[in-house]
Design a protein around this motif. Structure first.
Motif, PDB file in Angstrom:
ATOM      1  N   PRO A 146      95.362 -60.187  28.842  1.00 58.86           N
ATOM      2  CA  PRO A 146      95.086 -60.887  29.540  1.00 58.86           C
ATOM      3  C   PRO A 146      93.765 -61.444  29.457  1.00 58.86           C
ATOM      4  N   ALA A 147      92.676 -59.991  29.147  1.00 59.67           N
ATOM      5  CA  ALA A 147      91.277 -60.244  29.435  1.00 59.67           C
ATOM      6  C   ALA A 147      91.034 -60.347  27.566  1.00 59.67           C
ATOM      7  N   VAL A 148      92.214 -60.126  26.630  1.00 63.20           N
ATOM      8  CA  VAL A 148      92.194 -60.230  25.076  1.00 63.20           C
ATOM      9  C   VAL A 148      90.387 -60.741  24.535  1.00 63.20           C
ATOM     10  N   GLY A 149      89.498 -59.661  24.219  1.00 61.41           N
ATOM     11  CA  GLY A 149      88.511 -60.595  23.602  1.00 61.41           C
ATOM     12  C   GLY A 149      87.273 -60.443  25.189  1.00 61.41           C
ATOM     13  N   SER A 150      87.004 -59.805  25.493  1.00 59.96           N
ATOM     14  CA  SER A 150      85.992 -59.884  26.716  1.00 59.96           C
ATOM     15  C   SER A 150      85.059 -59.025  26.811  1.00 59.96           C
ATOM     16  N   SER A 151      84.335 -59.302  27.107  1.00 56.72           N
ATOM     17  CA  SER A 151      82.836 -58.137  26.730  1.00 56.72           C
ATOM     18  C   SER A 151      83.148 -57.290  27.689  1.00 56.72           C
ATOM     19  N   THR A 152      83.275 -57.616  28.800  1.00 59.04           N
ATOM     20  CA  THR A 152      84.342 -56.632  29.561  1.00 59.04           C
ATOM     21  C   THR A 152      85.005 -55.460  29.225  1.00 59.04           C
ATOM     22  N   THR A 153      86.530 -56.039  28.737  1.00 63.69           N
ATOM     23  CA  THR A 153      87.398 -55.293  28.468  1.00 63.69           C
ATOM     24  C   THR A 153      87.302 -54.312  27.105  1.00 63.69           C
ATOM     25  N   ASN A 154      85.880 -55.052  26.607  1.00 61.16           N
ATOM     26  CA  ASN A 154      86.079 -53.847  24.900  1.00 61.16           C
ATOM     27  C   ASN A 154      85.085 -53.089  25.303  1.00 61.16           C
ATOM     28  N   ALA A 155      84.350 -53.405  26.451  1.00 61.81           N
ATOM     29  CA  ALA A 155      83.286 -52.310  26.914  1.00 61.81           C
ATOM     30  C   ALA A 155      83.929 -51.026  27.393  1.00 61.81           C
ATOM     31  N   LEU A 156      84.923 -51.201  28.098  1.00 67.07           N
ATOM     32  CA  LEU A 156      86.005 -50.492  28.962  1.00 67.07           C
ATOM     33  C   LEU A 156      86.806 -50.140  28.479  1.00 67.07           C
ATOM     34  N   VAL A 157      87.448 -50.145  27.103  1.00 66.66           N
ATOM     35  CA  VAL A 157      88.104 -49.551  26.046  1.00 66.66           C
ATOM     36  C   VAL A 157      86.944 -48.414  25.678  1.00 66.66           C
ATOM     37  N   ASP A 158      85.711 -48.817  24.861  1.00 68.13           N
ATOM     38  CA  ASP A 158      84.350 -48.528  24.136  1.00 68.13           C
ATOM     39  C   ASP A 158      84.327 -47.163  24.852  1.00 68.13           C
ATOM     40  N   SER A 159      84.147 -47.240  26.387  1.00 67.75           N
ATOM     41  CA  SER A 159      83.394 -46.210  26.854  1.00 67.75           C
ATOM     42  C   SER A 159      84.680 -45.544  27.037  1.00 67.75           C
ATOM     43  N   VAL A 160      85.750 -45.340  26.908  1.00 65.19           N
ATOM     44  CA  VAL A 160      86.674 -44.188  26.965  1.00 65.19           C
ATOM     45  C   VAL A 160      86.827 -43.757  25.291  1.00 65.19           C
ATOM     46  N   ARG A 161      86.671 -44.313  24.186  1.00 68.57           N
ATOM     47  CA  ARG A 161      86.471 -43.909  23.614  1.00 68.57           C
ATOM     48  C   ARG A 161      85.743 -43.006  23.159  1.00 68.57           C
ATOM     49  N   GLN A 162      84.325 -43.516  23.348  1.00 65.54           N
ATOM     50  CA  GLN A 162      82.706 -42.631  23.523  1.00 65.54           C
ATOM     51  C   GLN A 162      83.009 -41.235  23.908  1.00 65.54           C
ATOM     52  N   ALA A 163      84.054 -41.954  25.583  1.00 69.29           N
ATOM     53  CA  ALA A 163      83.384 -40.001  26.402  1.00 69.29           C
ATOM     54  C   ALA A 163      84.359 -39.423  25.957  1.00 69.29           C
ATOM     55  N   ALA A 164      85.452 -39.798  24.818  1.00 71.16           N
ATOM     56  CA  ALA A 164      86.358 -38.430  24.487  1.00 71.16           C
ATOM     57  C   ALA A 164      85.645 -37.997  23.307  1.00 71.16           C
ATOM     58  N   TYR A 165      85.189 -38.704  22.565  1.00 73.20           N
ATOM     59  CA  TYR A 165      84.129 -38.362  21.143  1.00 73.20           C
ATOM     60  C   TYR A 165      83.296 -37.856  21.855  1.00 73.20           C
ATOM     61  N   VAL A 166      82.842 -37.518  22.917  1.00 68.73           N
ATOM     62  CA  VAL A 166      81.329 -36.851  23.410  1.00 68.73           C
ATOM     63  C   VAL A 166      82.171 -35.809  23.761  1.00 68.73           C
ATOM     64  N   GLN A 167      83.687 -35.383  24.340  1.00 69.16           N
ATOM     65  CA  GLN A 167      83.865 -34.224  25.200  1.00 69.16           C
ATOM     66  C   GLN A 167      84.602 -33.129  23.443  1.00 69.16           C
ATOM     67  N   ILE A 168      85.213 -34.360  22.891  1.00 73.39           N
ATOM     68  CA  ILE A 168      85.574 -33.374  21.562  1.00 73.39           C
ATOM     69  C   ILE A 168      84.495 -32.758  20.260  1.00 73.39           C
ATOM     70  N   LEU A 169      83.268 -33.550  20.286  1.00 76.40           N
ATOM     71  CA  LEU A 169      82.035 -32.684  20.305  1.00 76.40           C
ATOM     72  C   LEU A 169      81.644 -31.542  21.054  1.00 76.40           C
ATOM     73  N   ALA A 170      81.363 -31.244  21.814  1.00 78.46           N
ATOM     74  CA  ALA A 170      80.902 -30.595  22.866  1.00 78.46           C
ATOM     75  C   ALA A 170      81.788 -29.130  22.845  1.00 78.46           C
ATOM     76  N   HIS A 171      83.339 -30.118  22.626  1.00 78.85           N
ATOM     77  CA  HIS A 171      84.365 -28.635  22.679  1.00 78.85           C
ATOM     78  C   HIS A 171      83.985 -28.113  20.921  1.00 78.85           C
ATOM     79  N   LEU A 172      83.349 -28.456  19.942  1.00 77.99           N
ATOM     80  CA  LEU A 172      83.271 -28.169  18.828  1.00 77.99           C
ATOM     81  C   LEU A 172      81.424 -27.513  18.822  1.00 77.99           C
ATOM     82  N   GLY A 173      80.775 -27.543  19.360  1.00 77.34           N
ATOM     83  CA  GLY A 173      79.803 -26.870  19.950  1.00 77.34           C
ATOM     84  C   GLY A 173      78.454 -27.730  19.167  1.00 77.34           C
ATOM     85  N   VAL A 174      79.009 -29.112  18.649  1.00 79.49           N
ATOM     86  CA  VAL A 174      77.874 -29.748  18.266  1.00 79.49           C
ATOM     87  C   VAL A 174      77.891 -30.528  19.123  1.00 79.49           C
TER      88      VAL A 174
END
Length: 229
Positions: free
Chosen positions: A114-142
């Motif tokens: 119900p919060a499609v397009g809200s800045s808060t929701t977009n930021a939350l989704v982006d935070s999950v993606r960024q956390a996953a990205y950082v973790q994968i790079l850490a596993h790769l040692g990069v």
């Protein structure tokens, strides 16, 4: 003698209770279908009291999404020990545990609900993606990824999201097959990129030298060889 005396909750404790109740309801049904009255009833309080803690349903919804996004981001945390394929497989298992347990809530988080397009929701989704990205790079040692590696990792995270969303629509493919398939998808994306870029080739060589013969990456190679034969 008095019985059934209800303990009075502090402000923050009550807020956290309401967030938990809302998240539980959103996990079973689309947030659009959950009313403030239902949340109040499940929490054992009145509707006006819900509004005392949260100005409206959207505010409560975003608070519930914040808790869900923190939980989901935490699923990517894994000790940097052992072969990468096995680590990613454990990550995917925890990821699909979340998806399985919080289907409508996961869909709402990734699609906006119900919060499609809200800045808060977009930021939350982006935070999950960024956390996953950082973790994968850490596993790769990069720490400073070349452009092609960033493309591979971010593409794979998007693929995991879309796969999970499609899987929720009927669960037609067993998750015990999808989890290793997604791990192999990561290897395949990396291999294709490595064929075009020496930096990626070096990253892939580093990963593969520690992979056991019975690991998920070796399984992919065996399957491809059998397919070619």
């Amino acid at each position: 003698m008095t019985t059934g005396v209800r303990r009075r909750m502090g402000v923050e404790e009550r807020r956290q209770q309401l967030i938990g109740v809302a998240l539980e309801l959103f996990s079973r049904r689309s947030p659009d279908d959950v009313s403030i009255d239902e949340i109040a009833s499940a929490a054992g309080i009145s509707r006006p009291l819900v509004y005392h803690y949260f100005p409206g349903k959207l505010c409560l919804y975003e608070a519930a999404l914040k808790r869900a996004s923190d939980d989901l981001a935490g699923r990517f945390v894994e000790p940097h020990e052992g072969p990468l394929g096995a680590r990613l497989l454990r990550v995917m298992h925890r990821y699909f545990d979340f998806v399985d347990e919080h289907g409508p809530g996961f869909s709402a988080l990734m699609r906006g609900g119900p919060a499609v397009g809200s800045s808060t929701t977009n930021a939350l989704v982006d935070s999950v993606r960024q956390a996953a990205y950082v973790q994968i790079l850490a596993h790769l040692g990069v720490t400073d990824p070349p452009p092609r590696l960033e493309l591979v990792v971010r593409s794979w995270i998007s693929l995991a999201e879309s796969t999970a969303l499609i899987w929720l629509d009927g669960r037609r493919i067993p998750r015990e097959e999808l989890e290793p398939q997604l791990v192999n998808d990561f290897a395949a994306l990396a291999a294709v990129s490595a064929a075009y870029d020496e930096e990626m080739a070096q990253v892939l060589r580093t990963v593969l030298k520690d992979e056991p013969a019975d690991g998920p990456f070796a399984d992919l190679v065996g399957r491809l060889i059998a397919l070619a034969g």
